[in-house]
Design an enzyme around this catalytic site. Structure first.
Site, PDB file in Angstrom:
ATOM      1  N   HIS A 182      66.437  38.386  50.786  1.00 23.51           N
ATOM      2  CA  HIS A 182      67.861  38.092  50.544  1.00 23.51           C
ATOM      3  C   HIS A 182      67.942  37.091  49.383  1.00 23.51           C
ATOM      4  O   HIS A 182      67.024  36.297  49.181  1.00 23.51           O
ATOM      5  CB  HIS A 182      68.425  37.477  51.825  1.00 23.51           C
ATOM      6  CG  HIS A 182      69.890  37.204  51.815  1.00 23.51           C
ATOM      7  ND1 HIS A 182      70.441  36.107  51.195  1.00 23.51           N
ATOM      8  CD2 HIS A 182      70.934  37.869  52.376  1.00 23.51           C
ATOM      9  CE1 HIS A 182      71.759  36.099  51.381  1.00 23.51           C
ATOM     10  NE2 HIS A 182      72.083  37.168  52.087  1.00 23.51           N
ATOM     11  N   GLN A 209      67.838  36.900  60.058  1.00 23.34           N
ATOM     12  CA  GLN A 209      68.148  38.175  60.710  1.00 23.34           C
ATOM     13  C   GLN A 209      67.276  38.435  61.929  1.00 23.34           C
ATOM     14  O   GLN A 209      67.460  39.433  62.600  1.00 23.34           O
ATOM     15  CB  GLN A 209      67.964  39.340  59.723  1.00 23.34           C
ATOM     16  CG  GLN A 209      68.921  39.326  58.568  1.00 23.34           C
ATOM     17  CD  GLN A 209      70.346  39.701  58.978  1.00 23.34           C
ATOM     18  OE1 GLN A 209      70.575  40.277  60.043  1.00 23.34           O
ATOM     19  NE2 GLN A 209      71.312  39.359  58.141  1.00 23.34           N
ATOM     20  N   LYS A 246      75.048  33.789  62.671  1.00 19.26           N
ATOM     21  CA  LYS A 246      74.499  35.085  63.084  1.00 19.26           C
ATOM     22  C   LYS A 246      73.960  35.019  64.514  1.00 19.26           C
ATOM     23  O   LYS A 246      73.604  36.027  65.100  1.00 19.26           O
ATOM     24  CB  LYS A 246      73.370  35.506  62.143  1.00 19.26           C
ATOM     25  CG  LYS A 246      73.832  35.733  60.704  1.00 19.26           C
ATOM     26  CD  LYS A 246      72.697  36.284  59.879  1.00 19.26           C
ATOM     27  CE  LYS A 246      72.787  35.938  58.419  1.00 19.26           C
ATOM     28  NZ  LYS A 246      73.773  36.669  57.663  1.00 19.26           N
TER      29      LYS A 246
HETATM   30  N1  PMP Z   1      68.637  35.378  54.584  1.00 18.40           N
HETATM   31  C1  PMP Z   1      68.977  36.545  55.144  1.00 18.40           C
HETATM   32  C2  PMP Z   1      67.906  37.558  55.454  1.00 18.40           C
HETATM   33  C3  PMP Z   1      70.324  36.804  55.439  1.00 18.40           C
HETATM   34  O1  PMP Z   1      70.666  37.975  55.977  1.00 18.40           O
HETATM   35  C4  PMP Z   1      71.307  35.828  55.155  1.00 18.40           C
HETATM   36  C5  PMP Z   1      72.769  36.035  55.488  1.00 18.40           C
HETATM   37  N2  PMP Z   1      73.316  37.223  55.022  1.00 18.40           N
HETATM   38  C6  PMP Z   1      70.897  34.628  54.584  1.00 18.40           C
HETATM   39  C7  PMP Z   1      69.556  34.436  54.318  1.00 18.40           C
HETATM   40  C8  PMP Z   1      71.879  33.557  54.261  1.00 18.40           C
HETATM   41  O2  PMP Z   1      72.126  32.797  55.389  1.00 18.40           O
HETATM   42  P1  PMP Z   1      73.343  31.773  55.503  1.00 18.40           P
HETATM   43  O3  PMP Z   1      74.559  32.594  55.741  1.00 18.40           O
HETATM   44  O4  PMP Z   1      72.975  30.916  56.658  1.00 18.40           O
HETATM   45  O5  PMP Z   1      73.364  30.970  54.286  1.00 18.40           O
END
Ligand code: PMP
Length: 406
Positions: free
Chosen positions: A122, A202, A225
């Site tokens: 990500h 995730q 999440k």
């Molecule tokens: N890493 C992954 C694999 C994610 O899916 C996400 C959220 N979409 C994030 C990092 C970012 O996390 P946060 O919303 O806590 O900043």
């Protein structure tokens, strides 16, 4: 006994309609819905207990501080950390990875040093490392996946060189649902003296996470999440790494003494929690973790595995649907396109008309989209309250989309 219909009643939003249809919420990978216990805890905190933490001597300040600090222990136990002081509370994974990039990596890396990443990361686990590439000349080493989305841990370990300073890898891909063998990566890396950061955003909502069993150095979680409030999260830092880390954000609480010409830091983990934290959000996250503990992560995982297997069989009924990521042990996260048909955005609009919420786009995973040769996919990601009936509703809507755009 896992009674999903009973569990659904804990989530007020699940009884609403969208576009005249019962809401089918399959955007859990972006953010999960909140149980009433979390919502009530937030209301109770603000109505009865609210104050700032770590600063006051009055009743409410002490009470809030106790409530807030208790969450550190809950997160520590949830992740099976050796000690709750290995947990830094923060606003989520993005903040956690930036903290490691600025506070731990930046002071100890120089031009030519290497950070190993996978093409599945990500942007939260890419962009902070690009800062180091741009500012220090650090080299980013990218590990490819197999066509089915599998990541061979050996490929990661084979990429280690004398210049490797860090491996940063997702536990579960937010696009493909691939589970990565972060234990094998951590074991192999540890034997060669290379620290490992695991992005658990995730993973923690779908499976039991044990940071000591994994053997990683850093593990990030995201509260929103995990059925908790947005703006809450944490990062596990193995105590040796915590001791090596410089402060990232400066301000109140993270200091011991401040003078005009010298300064000293508070002890970890407070050294890494500058300013007023997301107090009530963290208390809400504590309640969300209690909720997950009550259901049991093993039971949640069993339920979601059944959903995943059912979805795999039903996706097969949509003739032109192409799934990305087909490993057999993946989490219930499905990215797909309709061959020869509409853009992912159009498909998601058709689903939305039927009350089905999915995500469409690049999912903050630019290098993976390049690897797949796609600009966008639709993504359905399951949570602990989803049902097979809901999957049927989605499949029916996808068949409609196929007919409409065919
Ligand atoms: N890493 C992954 C694999 C994610 O899916 C996400 C959220 N979409 C994030 C990092 C970012 O996390 P946060 O919303 O806590 O900043």
């Amino acid at each position: 006994m896992y009674d999903v219909n009973e569990i659904r009643r804990d989530f007020p939003i699940l009884s609403r309609e969208v576009n005249g249809r019962p809401l089918v919420y399959f955007d859990n990978g972006a953010s999960a819905q909140k149980p009433r216990a979390v919502i009530d805890a937030i209301t109770h905190s603000y109505c009865q207990e609210y104050s700032n933490v770590h600063r006051g001597l009055h009743f409410l300040s002490n009470l809030m501080t106790d409530r807030y600090e208790a969450v550190r222990g809950k997160i520590g136990r949830f992740l099976n950390a050796a000690h709750e002081n290995e947990i830094v509370m923060n606003s989520g994974t993005t903040e956690g990875i930036n903290m490691v990039a600025y506070g731990w990596a930046m002071p100890r890396m120089e031009a030519g040093d290497e950070i190993i990443l996978t093409v599945m990361e990500h942007h939260a686990n890419i962009v902070p490392w690009h800062f180091l590439r741009e500012r220090l000349g650090v080299r980013l080493v990218w590990i490819d996946i197999d066509d089915d989305g599998h990541l061979d841990p050996q490929r990661v370990l084979d990429a280690i060189t004398p210049r490797t300073r860090l491996i940063a890898v997702s536990h579960v891909s937010n696009v493909l649902g691939t589970r990565v063998d972060v234990k094998a990566i951590s074991e192999g890396a540890r034997a060669r003296g290379v620290p490992v950061l695991v992005d658990g955003s995730q993973a923690a909502m779908h499976m039991r996470v044990d940071v000591r069993d994994i053997g990683c150095d850093f593990y990030t979680i995201t509260g929103h999440k995990l059925y908790g409030p947005s703006g809450s999260g944490a990062i596990y830092c193995r105590s040796e790494r915590m001791a090596e880390m410089s402060p990232f954000l400066g301000g109140g609480i993270m200091i011991k003494e401040v003078h005009k010409d010298r300064i000293s830091w508070n002890d970890p983990p407070l050294k890494f929690e500058a300013g007023t934290p997301p107090i009530v959000q963290m208390i809400g996250l504590g309640v969300a973790i209690e909720y997950l503990d009550t259901l049991g992560m093993a039971a949640i995982e069993r339920h979601e595995t059944a959903l995943r297997d059912y979805a795999v069989s039903r996706f097969g009924d949509v003739e032109r649907l192409r799934l990305q990521g087909t490993t057999s042990d993946k989490a219930g996260i499905f990215s797909f396109t309709l061959e020869g048909a509409a853009h992912a955005h159009d498909i998601s609009t058709v689903l939305d008309k039927k009350g089905v919420a999915v995500r469409a786009g690049h999912h903050c995973a630019g290098p993976l989209m390049e690897r797949l040769g796609l600009t966008a996919t639709c993504r359905a990601s399951f949570g602990l309250y989803n049902t097979m009936d809901e999957i049927d509703v989605m499949i029916e809507a996808l068949e409609l989309a196929q007919d409409l755009f065919g």
